[in-house]
Design a protein around this motif. Structure first.
Motif, PDB file in Angstrom:
ATOM      1  N   ARG A  15       0.812  -1.219   0.000  1.00  0.00           N
ATOM      2  CA  ARG A  15       0.000   0.000   0.000  1.00  0.00           C
ATOM      3  C   ARG A  15       0.842   1.265   0.000  1.00  0.00           C
ATOM      4  NH1 ARG A  15      -3.230  -0.386   5.154  1.00  0.00           N
ATOM      5  NH2 ARG A  15      -4.336   1.423   4.331  1.00  0.00           N
ATOM      6  N   LEU A  16       2.148   1.129   0.288  1.00  0.00           N
ATOM      7  CA  LEU A  16       3.031   2.293   0.276  1.00  0.00           C
ATOM      8  C   LEU A  16       4.477   1.838   0.126  1.00  0.00           C
ATOM      9  CD1 LEU A  16       3.574   3.736   3.884  1.00  0.00           C
ATOM     10  CD2 LEU A  16       2.862   1.400   3.401  1.00  0.00           C
ATOM     11  N   PRO A  57       9.606  -4.837   3.975  1.00  0.00           N
ATOM     12  CA  PRO A  57       9.251  -4.964   2.553  1.00  0.00           C
ATOM     13  C   PRO A  57       8.669  -3.687   1.954  1.00  0.00           C
ATOM     14  CG  PRO A  57       7.710  -6.199   3.938  1.00  0.00           C
ATOM     15  CD  PRO A  57       8.838  -5.780   4.813  1.00  0.00           C
ATOM     16  N   VAL A  58       8.318  -2.704   2.786  1.00  0.00           N
ATOM     17  CA  VAL A  58       7.821  -1.447   2.219  1.00  0.00           C
ATOM     18  C   VAL A  58       8.962  -0.526   1.805  1.00  0.00           C
ATOM     19  CG1 VAL A  58       5.758  -1.575   3.682  1.00  0.00           C
ATOM     20  CG2 VAL A  58       7.667  -0.119   4.382  1.00  0.00           C
ATOM     21  N   ASP A  64      12.592   7.617  -6.539  1.00  0.00           N
ATOM     22  CA  ASP A  64      11.625   8.142  -7.496  1.00  0.00           C
ATOM     23  C   ASP A  64      10.282   7.430  -7.416  1.00  0.00           C
ATOM     24  OD1 ASP A  64      13.261  10.140  -8.606  1.00  0.00           O
ATOM     25  OD2 ASP A  64      14.306   8.648  -9.831  1.00  0.00           O
ATOM     26  N   GLU A  65      10.237   6.240  -6.806  1.00  0.00           N
ATOM     27  CA  GLU A  65       8.971   5.528  -6.679  1.00  0.00           C
ATOM     28  C   GLU A  65       8.423   5.565  -5.258  1.00  0.00           C
ATOM     29  OE1 GLU A  65       9.751   1.477  -7.845  1.00  0.00           O
ATOM     30  OE2 GLU A  65      10.468   0.917  -5.845  1.00  0.00           O
ATOM     31  N   ALA A  66       9.067   6.325  -4.383  1.00  0.00           N
ATOM     32  CA  ALA A  66       8.655   6.361  -2.973  1.00  0.00           C
ATOM     33  C   ALA A  66       7.411   7.216  -2.767  1.00  0.00           C
ATOM     34  CB  ALA A  66       9.793   6.898  -2.112  1.00  0.00           C
ATOM     35  N   TYR A 107      14.265  15.656  -3.261  1.00  0.00           N
ATOM     36  CA  TYR A 107      12.904  15.306  -2.865  1.00  0.00           C
ATOM     37  C   TYR A 107      12.337  16.216  -1.788  1.00  0.00           C
ATOM     38  CZ  TYR A 107      14.570  11.455  -5.595  1.00  0.00           C
ATOM     39  OH  TYR A 107      15.118  10.725  -6.609  1.00  0.00           O
ATOM     40  N   TRP A 108      13.170  16.663  -0.849  1.00  0.00           N
ATOM     41  CA  TRP A 108      12.684  17.599   0.162  1.00  0.00           C
ATOM     42  C   TRP A 108      12.230  18.895  -0.494  1.00  0.00           C
ATOM     43  CZ3 TRP A 108      11.698  17.863   5.388  1.00  0.00           C
ATOM     44  CH2 TRP A 108      11.509  19.140   5.907  1.00  0.00           C
TER      45      TRP A 108
END
Length: 489
Positions: A15-16, A57-58, A64-66, A107-108
């Motif tokens: 889910r994330l 596993p998350v 870039d996919e986070a 990203y920040w």
């Protein structure tokens, strides 16, 4: 509020995705190496969440996919000799870490932290102070005001709780609690149980401020009541006694939360929550109204009437819900992690906030946060020092020699007292604290230690000592004056 056994069982995997920044060890592992006690204090969730995410596993190694970004920093791993965390370097550490990630990753800057989360388990979260009035005055660290804060502190309509925060339980050692389990068929022969302070004579000598007087009211009204097993003693059978009790009092202290809430749930003792406006851990998943009893702080004198009037069938229902293993797991940070534990509840909370609204993303060059906002002390690299100050730490802060720092916080190390003891004199006309150097005798040393212990939490004391360090040269005489500090600087 959730219903027992449904939301608690949600699986966040799939889910994330979370990206874990790789920070220099000075922000985390080196702090722990310096003081392993950080692994066992009630704020240790910041350490175990980091460890959990590294193998979860998350976790994604592709930022870039986070969905979320996690900054592993241990802001409470700076302890006094008695094990209490010092918050004074935490804002500077946090600012340093944010400067690092904003300079080395993009990203920040694209959201100014709106898709980042931080674990801040201190007394008043990211306000970074243990005294409520000081915490309110400081407010949440400005650079964290767009981030999601994962914190133990929870109180409605409070400046130290952001609307989007995730409230978590304090850390309680799962293995230690497991070792004290007794057979489930042992009868609960204690009606009401509590162990802890009723007054904090060191930090609230006049009474009435600590726990807003609620704990004092418990003692004054029920110390001789045979239904109440209450005391300041902390016996070796503490965990066993909770398992023999029907109700366990969970009153506020300096903050509204405490580990008793975790212990009560794990040991099946109905928590009696005495903390107005408290926001409880994982309140969107745990049915607190169904498993606990809420008593207003003003209603403490009626506590015996309130509890004895609860019907037996209601008590039995609450006990059945508390016996649900999923309820207990949700309050713990076990090693290794287990499905439905507190780690997974945090991830569930993050997953429920997805997808992010497009409005969190800033235009190129757009800035929302003010990097120069906040107390002046947070913006400085650290206090400057001289011969009485030790080496700089890894954040550019000057450190006292170990003995000096411990003694300044009331721990009492001989080296400090032999060279720089100052007696504290309370000025009744100004409400401040006056420091002055005196010629030392064994009696005066002992008196100074005692008085320092009583006021170690007063920020003015720490500032006064720091100012003395910054202004004096190595050759300063022990009889020269130090400085003064107002109590409410």
């Amino acid at each position: 509020m959730g219903s027992a056994g449904d939301v608690l069982e949600d699986n966040p995997v799939g889910r994330l995705k979370v990206y874990v920044y790789e920070l220099p060890s000075k922000y985390n592992k080196k702090l722990l190496q310096k003081d392993p006690r950080c692994l066992t204090h009630m704020f240790a969730a910041e350490i175990f969440m980091h460890r959990f995410l590294l193998s979860s596993p998350v976790r994604t190694r592709n930022p870039d996919e986070a969905d979320w970004f996690y900054t592993p920093i241990y802001p409470t791993c700076d302890l006094t000799p008695t094990g209490l965390p010092l918050p004074f370097k935490s804002p500077r550490m946090m600012r340093s870490a944010i400067q690092l990630i904003s300079s080395n990753w993009p990203y920040w800057n694209r959201t100014e932290g709106a898709d980042h989360f931080f674990v801040v388990p201190h007394d008043f979260g990211a306000c970074f102070h243990y005294q409520e009035e000081k915490a309110i005055e400081r407010g949440i660290l400005p650079l964290l005001q767009r981030a999601t804060l994962v914190q133990t502190f929870g109180q409605r309509n409070h400046v130290c709780l952001d609307e989007g925060s995730i409230t978590i339980p304090p850390f309680a050692p799962p293995q230690k609690m497991q070792a004290h389990l007794i057979p489930q068929d042992v009868p609960r022969s204690i009606f009401v149980y509590f162990r802890g302070l009723f007054y904090d004579v060191n930090n609230d000598p006049e009474g009435g401020y600590y726990a807003r007087g609620a704990r004092a009211a418990v003692w004054e009204n029920f110390k001789n009541n045979p239904l109440f097993d209450i005391s300041t003693d902390h016996p070796t059978t503490y965990y066993e006694d909770m398992q023999r009790s029907i109700f366990c009092l969970c009153p506020l202290g300096w903050a509204p939360w405490s580990p008793r809430l975790v212990e009560a749930v794990v040991f099946g003792c109905i928590p009696v929550i005495i903390a107005d406006d408290i926001v409880l851990p994982f309140a969107d998943a745990i049915p607190w109204e169904e498993i606990g009893v809420f008593v207003g702080e003003k209603d403490v004198p009626e506590l015996d009437t309130i509890l004895t009037s609860i019907p037996t069938e209601v008590i039995l229902r609450k006990q059945r819900l508390l016996a649900n293993p999923s309820m207990k797991r949700a309050m713990l940070f076990p090693q290794p992690a287990q499905p439905g534990d507190a780690f997974h509840q945090i991830l569930n909370g993050l997953a429920r906030k997805l997808p992010h609204d497009r409005s969190i993303y800033l235009k190129a060059g757009e800035k929302v946060l003010n990097w120069t906002a906040g107390p002046v002390g947070d913006l400085k690299p650290c206090l400057q020092g001289n011969g009485l100050i030790g080496d700089r730490d890894s954040f550019g802060c000057h450190l006292r020699r170990e003995g000096e720092r411990e003694a300044a916080m009331g721990g009492g190390m001989g080296a400090f007292w032999g060279t720089r003891v100052m007696e504290i004199v309370k000025k009744h006309d100004s409400g401040g604290l006056l420091w002055k150097r005196i010629k030392l005798t064994p009696t005066r040393k002992a008196n100074a230690k005692t008085r320092l212990r009583r006021v170690w939490q007063n920020e003015a004391v720490l500032r006064a000592c720091a100012e003395a360090d910054a202004s004096n040269s190595p050759g300063v005489s022990n009889t020269e004056s130090c400085t003064s500090a107002g109590k409410n600087e």
